[in-house]
Design an enzyme around this catalytic site. Structure first.
Site, PDB file in Angstrom:
ATOM      1  N   ALA A   1      10.314   1.883  -1.178  1.00 15.63           N
ATOM      2  CA  ALA A   1      10.358   2.756  -2.354  1.00 15.63           C
ATOM      3  C   ALA A   1      11.542   3.715  -2.289  1.00 15.63           C
ATOM      4  O   ALA A   1      12.207   3.974  -3.301  1.00 15.63           O
ATOM      5  CB  ALA A   1       9.052   3.532  -2.473  1.00 15.63           C
TER       6      ALA A   1
ATOM      7  N   LYS B   1       0.838  -1.212   0.000  1.00 13.83           N
ATOM      8  CA  LYS B   1       0.000   0.000   0.000  1.00 13.83           C
ATOM      9  C   LYS B   1       0.866   1.253   0.000  1.00 13.83           C
ATOM     10  O   LYS B   1       1.740   1.405   0.869  1.00 13.83           O
ATOM     11  CB  LYS B   1      -0.938   0.007   1.215  1.00 13.83           C
ATOM     12  CG  LYS B   1      -1.972   1.130   1.206  1.00 13.83           C
ATOM     13  CD  LYS B   1      -2.915   0.973   2.375  1.00 13.83           C
ATOM     14  CE  LYS B   1      -3.944   2.114   2.421  1.00 13.83           C
ATOM     15  NZ  LYS B   1      -4.770   2.170   1.195  1.00 13.83           N
TER      16      LYS B   1
ATOM     17  N   GLY C   1       6.334   0.778   5.772  1.00 11.02           N
ATOM     18  CA  GLY C   1       7.221  -0.178   5.123  1.00 11.02           C
ATOM     19  C   GLY C   1       7.367   0.067   3.632  1.00 11.02           C
ATOM     20  O   GLY C   1       8.461  -0.064   3.070  1.00 11.02           O
ATOM     21  N   CYS C   2       6.261   0.425   2.987  1.00  6.55           N
ATOM     22  CA  CYS C   2       6.290   0.674   1.547  1.00  6.55           C
ATOM     23  C   CYS C   2       7.077   1.939   1.223  1.00  6.55           C
ATOM     24  O   CYS C   2       7.754   2.015   0.193  1.00  6.55           O
ATOM     25  CB  CYS C   2       4.869   0.758   1.002  1.00  6.55           C
ATOM     26  SG  CYS C   2       3.942  -0.776   1.227  1.00  6.55           S
ATOM     27  N   THR C   3       6.984   2.921   2.097  1.00  6.41           N
ATOM     28  CA  THR C   3       7.773   4.136   1.916  1.00  6.41           C
ATOM     29  C   THR C   3       9.260   3.830   2.061  1.00  6.41           C
ATOM     30  O   THR C   3      10.089   4.296   1.261  1.00  6.41           O
ATOM     31  CB  THR C   3       7.352   5.210   2.942  1.00  6.41           C
ATOM     32  OG1 THR C   3       5.968   5.534   2.742  1.00  6.41           O
ATOM     33  CG2 THR C   3       8.190   6.472   2.788  1.00  6.41           C
TER      34      THR C   3
END
Length: 236
Positions: free
Chosen positions: A99, A89, A94-96
């Site tokens: 990325a 998401k 975590g995704c930040t």
């Protein structure tokens, strides 16, 4: 007394069936330019497999709303390998982290001949916000129906996206596949580049178990990021 009839067993199914490999870790000789590849259980692709890129995953969008397919992405890559990393998401912790790690390694990874994309089930609007806020130098792919996510073995059951990365060459051959935490997915690609370079140079580099190795607390950080992402998804 009524007569009891013995039930007939159903006839065995007929047809051609392909037995898929069990969950395993595929060890490939670095002299051929490959690193150890982890193959996920129930994955619809496997390292070394040549996929039907013309139809796999259907049509999705970029964060800008452009329609693309896996085949069109490979065509755009030319002779470069296509790297798609998946994240659950946009804009979650975590995704930040994931990325931004790919952002920080972008120059090093792409100069070696890789074309990088992020893939999630987020909308173009959400991914555009994510890309702009984090200053990401690569395009984000939007797959709200999870068609490509499912096709490359990154669909979480019953719902959601598994964090991971897949590497595909110009011949639509799977060169790498891994599922893991934010830092581990980036490290996997970095080691893919390193081992590929060693192969071209005719040298064989050291092959530590870089996924299990806890460099600077990466494993703990990855676990914390996964927990934070899960908590935020539940809140939403």
């Amino acid at each position: 007394m009524p007569e009891l009839r013995k039930r007939q067993a159903p006839e065995p199914a007929t047809g051609n069936f392909t037995k898929r490999p069990n969950s395993s870790t595929t060890n490939v000789n670095t002299k051929s330019g490959d690193v150890d590849r982890q193959v996920a259980k129930n994955s619809k692709i496997a390292v070394g497999e040549i996929i039907n890129s013309a139809g796999l995953g259907g049509e999705i969008e970029t964060h800008e709303g452009a329609k693309v397919t896996l085949q069109s992405l490979l065509d755009e890559c030319g002779r470069s390998n296509l790297v798609i990393f998946t994240y659950p998401k946009a804009s979650t912790p975590g995704c930040t982290t994931q990325a931004c790690l790919f952002r920080d390694e972008f120059a090093t990874l792409t100069e070696s001949g890789l074309k990088i994309y992020g893939l999630s089930k987020d909308s173009p609007k959400s991914n555009t916000t994510f890309k702009t806020k984090q200053n990401l130098p690569y395009a984000l792919l939007c797959d709200p129906k999870e068609t490509l996510i499912t096709a490359i073995g990154m669909k979480k059951s019953p719902t959601g996206t598994i964090r991971g990365v897949v590497v595909i060459d110009k011949a639509a051959k799977i060169q790498g596949f891994y599922q893991g935490g934010p830092a581990a997915t980036v490290e996997y690609v970095r080691r893919f580049v390193e081992d590929s370079k060693n192969s071209r140079d005719g040298t064989e580099g050291a092959k530590p178990d870089y996924v299990a190795e806890d460099k600077g607390g990466q494993i703990q950080a990855d676990v914390a990021a996964q927990v934070a992402d899960t908590a935020q998804e539940l809140d939403n």
